[in-house]
Design an enzyme around this catalytic site. Structure first.
Site, PDB file in Angstrom:
ATOM      1  N   LEU A 154       0.876  -1.071  -0.103  1.00  0.00           N
ATOM      2  CA  LEU A 154      -0.054  -0.100   0.095  1.00  0.00           C
ATOM      3  C   LEU A 154       0.795   1.181  -0.065  1.00  0.00           C
ATOM      4  CD1 LEU A 154      -2.869  -0.951   2.285  1.00  0.00           C
ATOM      5  CD2 LEU A 154      -2.930  -0.209   0.095  1.00  0.00           C
ATOM      6  N   ARG A 155       2.251   1.159   0.303  1.00  0.00           N
ATOM      7  CA  ARG A 155       2.924   2.318   0.459  1.00  0.00           C
ATOM      8  C   ARG A 155       3.021   3.292  -0.908  1.00  0.00           C
ATOM      9  NH1 ARG A 155       7.885   2.163   4.433  1.00  0.00           N
ATOM     10  NH2 ARG A 155       8.449   4.234   3.332  1.00  0.00           N
ATOM     11  N   GLY A 156       3.006   2.534  -1.954  1.00  0.00           N
ATOM     12  CA  GLY A 156       3.106   3.152  -3.211  1.00  0.00           C
ATOM     13  C   GLY A 156       1.918   4.092  -3.386  1.00  0.00           C
ATOM     14  N   THR A 187       1.884   6.999  -0.808  1.00  0.00           N
ATOM     15  CA  THR A 187       2.669   7.961  -1.159  1.00  0.00           C
ATOM     16  C   THR A 187       2.073   8.692  -2.469  1.00  0.00           C
ATOM     17  OG1 THR A 187       4.538   6.666  -0.384  1.00  0.00           O
ATOM     18  CG2 THR A 187       5.196   8.530  -1.754  1.00  0.00           C
TER      19      THR A 187
END
Lengths: 599, 339
Positions: B277-279, B282
């Site tokens: 989920l980081r992408g 961000t």
């Protein structure tokens, strides 16, 4: 007399006049009388300009402690308070330093020197001591590289305005020493004053940028150096009273700074590149050639100026030297080979000690005595007080605790280098190459975890070529893989020779090489490049026997549609692990290699 | 102290400039990594950032620059309540350099040698991480950083806390900083664990068009000959960026993201196969920051498109069969999905 000597003297003049303004000079020369004489003249010039002489040297394997500074254990214990011993770079402000064997300097050391060149200062954060130390210096990098795969780290080349090659001057071509003396008559302060009054005219800037484009120079630092050199040359020319440099000054600046970095020479464009590449540069992204079609900022006049300056500038450098330098720069720009820096940085037998980390010494982890003492020193007084209170009668001189112990750190104890030796001959090559490329990239991805390096040799026609020198950089690998030409005969003997020579070299650097051959094993080009199956096979067998004496793990992947005798035979001679994989996919290839590596 | 080349005087390199501003505006994005060839002016841009940052209010004399208004994330002294109404002072937001060759004790902080040897006192001397708290930690040549320092940094950056324990010296202090790195990918890849810590990644190249090249050389030369005069000219431009940043900072909290855009972000990340989920997170945060810099109340697809490459390109899985660079792949996905 060889007129190029004068160019070399001009470089010595500029370097000693304002060392930091020009970053440095790469002096490509074997050790010998010509280099001696140039260094002598440099030293005299330095003395004349009031720089500290004799010039200091930075040894190629210098530790951080000696380069940047560190806690002086002995002095600290004696004084009972911290004494920090400054490193070599703290003594280099406003001076020139010599870097002997510059092609062998560790990548880490180069980076530290580069930072000092960029900022004219170093930020030291070591052993409880933090300080910014002025370090405006110039570097005299003595480049003694002979082999093709040796070169000074590009990071340093980039930051050195000048590059001279003294090997191209014979001793008997040198003029009388009196001539050199004439160059040592400059009034530094006067020049410093004059240079502030001089700026380049607009069309001169445009001309320099245009010339850089014609020469295929991408970096703008070089153009900046050239502009700066033109200004200083004008300031040194006491006959000159204009506020802009003259055309001659520009010419000389181009000779000194830009020409040695050329990756192409005017009017010879594309000859160097388009020899037999079936698919010229597919990746436009990578093709950053400055576009010389642009006319928006260049008019006829500027172009005339450009051409005149460029033509005159070339006259000062012997043609064959210029061609050689261009080749060198082109190679550097193409595969961005970080010289041997990348490899030596990872050797664990030589070079910069990698520092230490807290831990207990054990079988393969050696105690780092100095670092242990350094960690213990700050605590001495506190511990002594504690001991006194615990009524311990025997007081050791230095109190060491388990927490202090430091063990030596090396880069990866067994750095492996996997070299793919890819048969690029014949029509089926294209498929094999695509798979080999894929395998190389998959293995490189593994490198993250394993910290290995990868290299690639391709062979076809009458040559075996190192397409990708040992690297861990996917970017570089991709770049060199992008344009892998195919077609031609199979010079198997050459391929085996080249591969094992590379493996031998990496063994010396303390690495563990593995070779992976991808070929159908049907040699048809002899070692001397002549076609003919019989002689080619004899040569290949001979190479294989020689190779078998070098203790290197190798994997022989037979790519022929039906496994044949020849390949297996050669593989047995070498002592390779033989694997017939007629339709190997990238993934299978990389798995096979890893399987062999881990056994 | 050498003068830094003004940020606003950098010619072109719009992607890099935007990524740096976005990372500065929204610390939760997790910083920016600037990669590129030699001589592209990577560190020039990062160093120019310092001049664009506002001042911050800190507890007077606090070594960690604690925020007097904060309830959590304070150092032991500030949180002990010893100072009920602490005196405050203004400080510039720190941009701390982590130079190559730094030793661990200077990075993490360690026993104060001077006090220990001369007075026999056990006192903690804060290191670079303490200095960087609430600011930026800049690592030039990030790919040449020692492995074990990298490990320490990854650890601290993840927890926002620095813990030092040795022989009865036990210190725990806040270390929340935005990581800014630059390096040359030719000199070795970055470990994925560290790559992952950077919110944005941009790749810079030397401009190849003649007018830009001429302009760069001229400005550089002018700056060198007379830095003061040059700074005077560009200070006005820098001030404009500072003002834009100040306005964006006020606006940021109120910038809205509607469902359509959430959908866009998920579609793009799914299409590219970015991990986790980081992408996506961000990408959304960065798009909001772009909108705030634009002075808009709502994020549009255009904002997302402008920052998608820096937000995602370093999160793609490598595809050995696809020769094109990650940036190209992200751009291609944008063209396909949001033409």
């Amino acid at each position: 007399m060889n007129p190029y000597w004068l160019t070399c003297l001009h470089v010595a003049q500029l370097m000693t006049l304002v060392p930091h303004e020009f970053g440095g000079v790469i002096v490509h020369a074997r050790s010998g009388p010509v280099r001696e004489r140039w260094l002598q003249t440099l030293e005299q010039l330095a003395r004349h300009h009031g720089l500290a002489t004799p010039l200091r040297k930075i040894p190629s394997g210098i530790s951080d402690e000696n380069l940047l500074g560190g806690l002086d254990i002995e002095a600290t214990i004696i004084a009972g308070k911290p004494i920090f011993r400054p490193g070599l770079l703290s003594h280099c402000d406003q001076s020139l330093v010599i870097l002997p064997m510059a092609e062998r300097v560790e990548a880490g050391t180069v980076a530290r020197i580069a930072a000092a060149l960029d900022h004219g200062a170093i930020q030291v954060e070591r052993d409880g001591h933090g300080e910014r130390i002025a370090c405006a210096m110039g570097v005299i990098a003595l480049d003694e590289s002979i082999e093709e795969d040796e070169s000074v780290n590009p990071k340093l080349i980039e930051r050195c305005a000048f590059y001279i090659d003294l090997d191209s001057i014979a001793w008997h071509d040198l003029p009388d020493a009196k001539l050199d003396a004439e160059f040592i008559d400059l009034d530094r302060e006067n020049i410093q004053e004059r240079v502030e009054q001089i700026t380049l005219g607009d069309e001169q800037y445009v001309a320099l940028v245009g010339i850089a484009a014609q020469l295929g120079i991408i970096s703008l630092r070089a153009v900046q150096f050239a502009a700066r050199a033109a200004r200083y040359l004008a300031a040194m020319d006491l006959e000159w009273h204009e506020s802009e440099p003259s055309k001659e000054h520009l010419e000389r600046a181009v000779t000194l700074v830009l020409l040695p970095r050329a990756t192409q020479l005017p009017n010879t464009t594309d000859e160097t590149q388009a020899e037999d590449e079936p698919n010229p540069e597919p990746d436009t992204e990578e093709n950053e050639e400055a576009n010389s079609e642009e006319t928006s900022s260049r008019n006829q006049e500027t172009e005339v100026l450009e051409d005149q300056v460029l033509e005159a500038a070339q006259a000062a450098i012997p043609r064959e030297l210029l061609d050689r330098l261009t080749q060198l720069a082109l190679v550097r720009q193409k595969n961005h080979s970080a010289g041997k820096a990348g490899a030596s940085q990872l050797s664990h037998q030589r070079g910069r000690p990698m520092g230490s980390k807290p831990g207990m010494p054990s079988g393969n982890q050696r105690l780092s005595l100095m670092d242990t003492l350094r960690a213990a020193v700050p605590w001495q007084r506190i511990r002594q007080v504690q001991l006194k209170s615990s009524q311990n009668p025997s007081q050791p001189k230095i109190l060491i605790r388990k927490d202090d112990l430091r063990i030596k750190r090396y880069r990866q104890r067994n750095q492996t280098l996997t070299t793919f030796v890819v048969d690029a001959s014949g029509s089926a090559a294209i498929n094999r190459l695509a798979e080999a490329k894929g395998a190389v990239e998959l293995l490189l991805a593994e490198c993250y975890v394993r910290r290995d390096q990868v290299a690639l040799i391709s062979f076809r026609g009458s040559e075996a070529e190192l397409l990708l020198s040992p690297t861990r950089s996917l970017v570089r690998a991709k770049r060199s893989l992008a344009s892998l030409p195919g077609g031609g005969g199979t010079p198997l003997a050459l391929a085996i020779d080249t591969a094992f020579a590379l493996a031998k070299g990496s063994l010396k650097k303390g690495m563990t090489p593995t070779l992976v051959f991808l070929t159908d094993g049907r040699a048809n080009i002899a070692r001397d490049g002549t076609p003919g199956r019989t002689q080619a096979q004899v040569d290949a067998e001979q190479s294989a026997k020689l190779a078998s004496q070098i203790k290197v793990r190798s994997l022989w992947i037979d790519t022929s549609p039906q496994a044949r005798e020849e390949g297996g035979h050669i593989a047995r001679l070498i002592g390779s692990y033989y694997l017939p994989l007629p339709h190997a996919r990238a993934h299978e290839l990389s798995q096979a290699v890893l399987g062999v590596l881990h056994t | 102290m050498t003068r830094n080349y003004p940020f606003s005087a950098i010619v072109g390199q719009e992607d890099m400039k935007l990524a740096i501003l976005v990372a500065a505006l929204e610390p939760s994005i997790g910083g920016v990594l600037v990669m590129g060839d030699r001589g592209t002016g990577k560190s020039t841009a990062v160093r120019g950032l310092a001049a664009l940052l506002p001042t911050m209010t800190v507890v007077k004399d606090c070594a960690y620059g604690c925020d007097p208004k904060a309830m959590a994330g304070l150092c032991t002294i500030c949180s002990s309540g010893a100072k009920t109404k602490p005196k405050t002072e203004l400080r510039p937001v720190p941009v701390v350099d982590l130079p190559l060759g730094a030793t661990e004790d200077r990075v993490l902080g360690a026993l104060d040698i001077e006090k220990a040897l001369t007075l026999g006192e056990k006192a903690f001397e804060p290191g670079l991480l303490a200095k960087a708290n609430r600011g930026f930690l800049y690592i030039d040549e990030v790919n040449l950083l020692d492995d074990h320092l990298v490990d320490l940094l990854i650890d601290v950056a993840a927890s926002g806390q620095n813990v030092v324990e040795r022989e009865g010296l036990s210190v725990r202090h806040p270390a929340r900083f935005v990581l800014v790195g630059s390096g040359n990918p030719e000199e070795g890849e970055l470990r994925p664990q560290l790559l992952d810590r950077f919110g944005l990644a941009v790749e810079v190249k030397t401009p190849s068009d003649m007018p830009s090249r001429v302009e760069i050389i001229k400005r550089r030369d002018a700056f060198e000959r007379n830095p003061e005069a040059f700074m005077k000219i560009w200070d006005k431009e820098d001030a404009k960026i500072r003002e834009m940043m100040a306005n964006a900072r006020k606006k940021l909290a109120s910038v809205k993201v509607d469902d359509k855009l959430l959908h866009d972000a998920s579609t793009l990340c799914a299409h590219l196969g970015t991990d986790g989920l980081r992408g996506e997170l961000t990408l959304l945060r960065a798009s909001r920051a772009v909108a705030a810099l634009d002075g808009k109340n709502k994020v549009t697809r255009d904002h997302l498109k402008r920052i998608a490459v820096p937000a995602l390109q370093h999160r793609l899985r490598r595809n050995p069969l696809d020769e094109s660079s990650s940036a190209t792949r992200v751009q291609r996905a944008l063209d396909e999905l949001f033409a």
